[in-house]
Write a protein that holds these residues in place. Structure first.
Motif, mmCIF file in Angstrom:
data_model
loop_
_atom_site.group_PDB
_atom_site.id
_atom_site.type_symbol
_atom_site.label_atom_id
_atom_site.label_comp_id
_atom_site.label_asym_id
_atom_site.label_seq_id
_atom_site.Cartn_x
_atom_site.Cartn_y
_atom_site.Cartn_z
ATOM 1 N N VAL A 114 42.020 -25.215 6.689
ATOM 2 C CA VAL A 114 41.014 -24.369 7.305
ATOM 3 C C VAL A 114 41.154 -23.023 6.603
ATOM 4 O O VAL A 114 42.196 -22.370 6.699
ATOM 5 C CB VAL A 114 41.232 -24.206 8.819
ATOM 6 C CG1 VAL A 114 40.192 -23.261 9.400
ATOM 7 C CG2 VAL A 114 41.174 -25.563 9.516
ATOM 8 N N SER A 115 40.129 -22.631 5.865
ATOM 9 C CA SER A 115 40.222 -21.405 5.082
ATOM 10 C C SER A 115 39.102 -20.450 5.440
ATOM 11 O O SER A 115 38.067 -20.849 5.979
ATOM 12 C CB SER A 115 40.179 -21.739 3.587
ATOM 13 O OG SER A 115 38.975 -22.420 3.257
ATOM 14 N N TYR A 116 39.325 -19.176 5.133
ATOM 15 C CA TYR A 116 38.301 -18.173 5.429
ATOM 16 C C TYR A 116 38.313 -17.085 4.356
ATOM 17 O O TYR A 116 39.334 -16.789 3.734
ATOM 18 C CB TYR A 116 38.514 -17.570 6.819
ATOM 19 C CG TYR A 116 39.877 -16.973 7.076
ATOM 20 C CD1 TYR A 116 40.111 -15.609 6.931
ATOM 21 C CD2 TYR A 116 40.934 -17.777 7.482
ATOM 22 C CE1 TYR A 116 41.357 -15.058 7.178
ATOM 23 C CE2 TYR A 116 42.188 -17.239 7.729
ATOM 24 C CZ TYR A 116 42.397 -15.887 7.578
ATOM 25 O OH TYR A 116 43.642 -15.343 7.822
ATOM 26 N N GLY A 117 37.130 -16.524 4.116
ATOM 27 C CA GLY A 117 36.985 -15.474 3.117
ATOM 28 C C GLY A 117 35.532 -15.298 2.751
ATOM 29 O O GLY A 117 34.642 -15.938 3.329
ATOM 30 N N GLY A 118 35.273 -14.437 1.761
ATOM 31 C CA GLY A 118 33.910 -14.201 1.332
ATOM 32 C C GLY A 118 33.229 -15.444 0.815
ATOM 33 O O GLY A 118 32.027 -15.646 1.001
ATOM 34 N N ALA A 119 34.018 -16.310 0.178
ATOM 35 C CA ALA A 119 33.505 -17.590 -0.320
ATOM 36 C C ALA A 119 34.083 -18.743 0.497
ATOM 37 O O ALA A 119 34.275 -19.851 -0.010
ATOM 38 C CB ALA A 119 33.841 -17.760 -1.797
ATOM 39 N N GLY A 120 34.401 -18.456 1.755
ATOM 40 C CA GLY A 120 34.952 -19.486 2.641
ATOM 41 C C GLY A 120 36.393 -19.847 2.365
ATOM 42 O O GLY A 120 36.923 -20.802 2.939
ATOM 43 N N GLY A 121 37.043 -19.091 1.475
ATOM 44 C CA GLY A 121 38.434 -19.406 1.137
ATOM 45 C C GLY A 121 38.584 -20.605 0.219
ATOM 46 O O GLY A 121 39.693 -21.116 0.039
ATOM 47 N N ALA A 122 37.474 -21.049 -0.378
ATOM 48 C CA ALA A 122 37.494 -22.281 -1.181
ATOM 49 C C ALA A 122 38.458 -22.210 -2.358
ATOM 50 O O ALA A 122 39.134 -23.189 -2.685
ATOM 51 C CB ALA A 122 36.083 -22.591 -1.683
ATOM 52 N N ARG A 123 38.554 -21.051 -2.985
ATOM 53 C CA ARG A 123 39.406 -20.949 -4.176
ATOM 54 C C ARG A 123 40.885 -20.967 -3.814
ATOM 55 O O ARG A 123 41.715 -21.475 -4.569
ATOM 56 C CB ARG A 123 39.029 -19.687 -4.955
ATOM 57 C CG ARG A 123 37.629 -19.780 -5.572
ATOM 58 C CD ARG A 123 37.070 -18.465 -6.044
ATOM 59 N NE ARG A 123 36.846 -17.523 -4.946
ATOM 60 C CZ ARG A 123 35.969 -16.517 -5.002
ATOM 61 N NH1 ARG A 123 35.225 -16.343 -6.090
ATOM 62 N NH2 ARG A 123 35.830 -15.701 -3.984
ATOM 63 N N VAL A 144 37.648 -27.213 6.197
ATOM 64 C CA VAL A 144 36.833 -26.290 6.987
ATOM 65 C C VAL A 144 36.766 -24.966 6.243
ATOM 66 O O VAL A 144 37.798 -24.327 6.003
ATOM 67 C CB VAL A 144 37.422 -26.084 8.390
ATOM 68 C CG1 VAL A 144 36.523 -25.177 9.218
ATOM 69 C CG2 VAL A 144 37.626 -27.431 9.088
ATOM 70 N N LEU A 145 35.564 -24.547 5.874
ATOM 71 C CA LEU A 145 35.345 -23.300 5.146
ATOM 72 C C LEU A 145 34.653 -22.307 6.071
ATOM 73 O O LEU A 145 33.510 -22.535 6.492
ATOM 74 C CB LEU A 145 34.485 -23.549 3.905
ATOM 75 C CG LEU A 145 35.044 -24.545 2.875
ATOM 76 C CD1 LEU A 145 34.002 -24.828 1.807
ATOM 77 C CD2 LEU A 145 36.314 -23.995 2.246
ATOM 78 N N LEU A 146 35.322 -21.232 6.387
ATOM 79 C CA LEU A 146 34.789 -20.217 7.300
ATOM 80 C C LEU A 146 34.386 -18.973 6.498
ATOM 81 O O LEU A 146 35.195 -18.420 5.748
ATOM 82 C CB LEU A 146 35.833 -19.843 8.347
ATOM 83 C CG LEU A 146 36.310 -21.002 9.242
ATOM 84 C CD1 LEU A 146 37.531 -20.580 10.049
ATOM 85 C CD2 LEU A 146 35.200 -21.476 10.163
ATOM 86 N N SER A 147 33.160 -18.563 6.669
ATOM 87 C CA SER A 147 32.633 -17.420 5.917
ATOM 88 C C SER A 147 32.801 -16.117 6.689
ATOM 89 O O SER A 147 32.521 -16.058 7.890
ATOM 90 C CB SER A 147 31.145 -17.639 5.616
ATOM 91 O OG SER A 147 30.560 -16.461 5.088
ATOM 92 N N MET A 148 33.238 -15.101 5.989
ATOM 93 C CA MET A 148 33.344 -13.784 6.609
ATOM 94 C C MET A 148 31.971 -13.252 7.010
ATOM 95 O O MET A 148 31.856 -12.369 7.861
ATOM 96 C CB MET A 148 34.015 -12.797 5.639
ATOM 97 C CG MET A 148 35.445 -13.164 5.255
ATOM 98 S SD MET A 148 36.584 -13.307 6.659
ATOM 99 C CE MET A 148 36.570 -11.637 7.284
ATOM 100 N N PHE A 149 30.905 -13.798 6.416
ATOM 101 C CA PHE A 149 29.546 -13.319 6.691
ATOM 102 C C PHE A 149 28.917 -13.989 7.918
ATOM 103 O O PHE A 149 28.144 -13.356 8.632
ATOM 104 C CB PHE A 149 28.652 -13.557 5.466
ATOM 105 C CG PHE A 149 29.102 -12.820 4.241
ATOM 106 C CD1 PHE A 149 28.791 -11.478 4.065
ATOM 107 C CD2 PHE A 149 29.851 -13.462 3.265
ATOM 108 C CE1 PHE A 149 29.205 -10.787 2.930
ATOM 109 C CE2 PHE A 149 30.273 -12.778 2.134
ATOM 110 C CZ PHE A 149 29.952 -11.440 1.961
#
Length: 219
Positions: A114-123, A144-149
């Motif tokens: 489960v990642s989060y960041g500007g690009a969903g933490g994908a990198r 799970v990709l969570l967007s900061m936006f």
């Protein structure tokens, strides 16, 4: 066989981190399930310094109390969900350091993200997949990709979109399935190792008896 035990690991130690809220949300979703046991694990609680073990972790000769405590905790699980932010297109240093402390405790386990960041933490997740492959963890496809936006208010208050709960369960489905299979594999490996040790012991005793007989005949 008992249900797999899955750790939900908070991968950030930064003051004011978003990871704690995200991990607790994942844990609340997981607690609705009956096919596994779940536990929140915060690497911050273990106060791990930069890797300070003198012997490579693959040898399993841990000398520091913090390493032994971390090893005991990690080794007690059958699978992991890594909750991670993305820092500068990569993995948080604290999480990478925590992984590097150990080796055998990670082996033949399953993991999801489960990642989060500007690009969903994908990198960050892409890097983690490479790192975890080296410690013999099998990582599942669903993540799970969570967007900061869209999943955070003002980039700080966690308010996940409604469809994200479905993404969490899809990821957990795979982690639990793989974790159960790998748990059976580890059990079989342990049984085979015990049997092999017993066979070698019997062969050694047989050789000793044969030498004794031959020695008696020569008297």
């Amino acid at each position: 066989m008992k249900a797999p035990r899955i750790a939900i690991i908070i991968g950030s130690t930064r003051p004011g981190r978003n990871g704690e809220a995200v991990a607790k949300w994942v844990y609340e979703i997981a607690q609705k399930r009956t096919d596994a046991e779940f536990e929140l694990v915060d690497i911050k609680d273990f106060n791990l310094p930069l890797l300070d073990e003198p012997v490579p972790p693959i040898m399993g000769q841990y000398s520091k109390p913090h390493t032994k405590a971390w090893a005991a905790k990690v080794g007690s699980f059958d699978g992991y969900v890594f909750v991670t932010p993305e820092y500068n297109h990569g993995v948080p240093g604290a999480l990478k350091n925590a992984i590097d402390f150990l080796f055998r405790e990670w082996n033949d386990k399953a993991a999801g993200f489960v990642s989060y960041g500007g690009a969903g933490g994908a990198r960050a997740v892409e890097q983690l997949r490479l790192v975890l492959a080296e410690v013999q963890i099998a990582t599942v496809r669903n993540q799970v990709l969570l967007s900061m936006f869209t999943d955070f208010e003002n980039f700080s208050v966690f308010k996940p979109a409604s469809q994200q709960e479905q993404s969490v369960n899809a990821m957990l489905d795979q982690v639990i399935a793989w974790g159960g299979v790998l748990k059976a594999l580890r059990k079989k490996q342990t049984e085979d190792a015990v049997e092999s040790t017993a066979d070698k012991g019997e062969m050694k005793r047989g050789d000793s008896r044969e030498r004794h007989i031959q020695s008696s005949r020569s008297i």
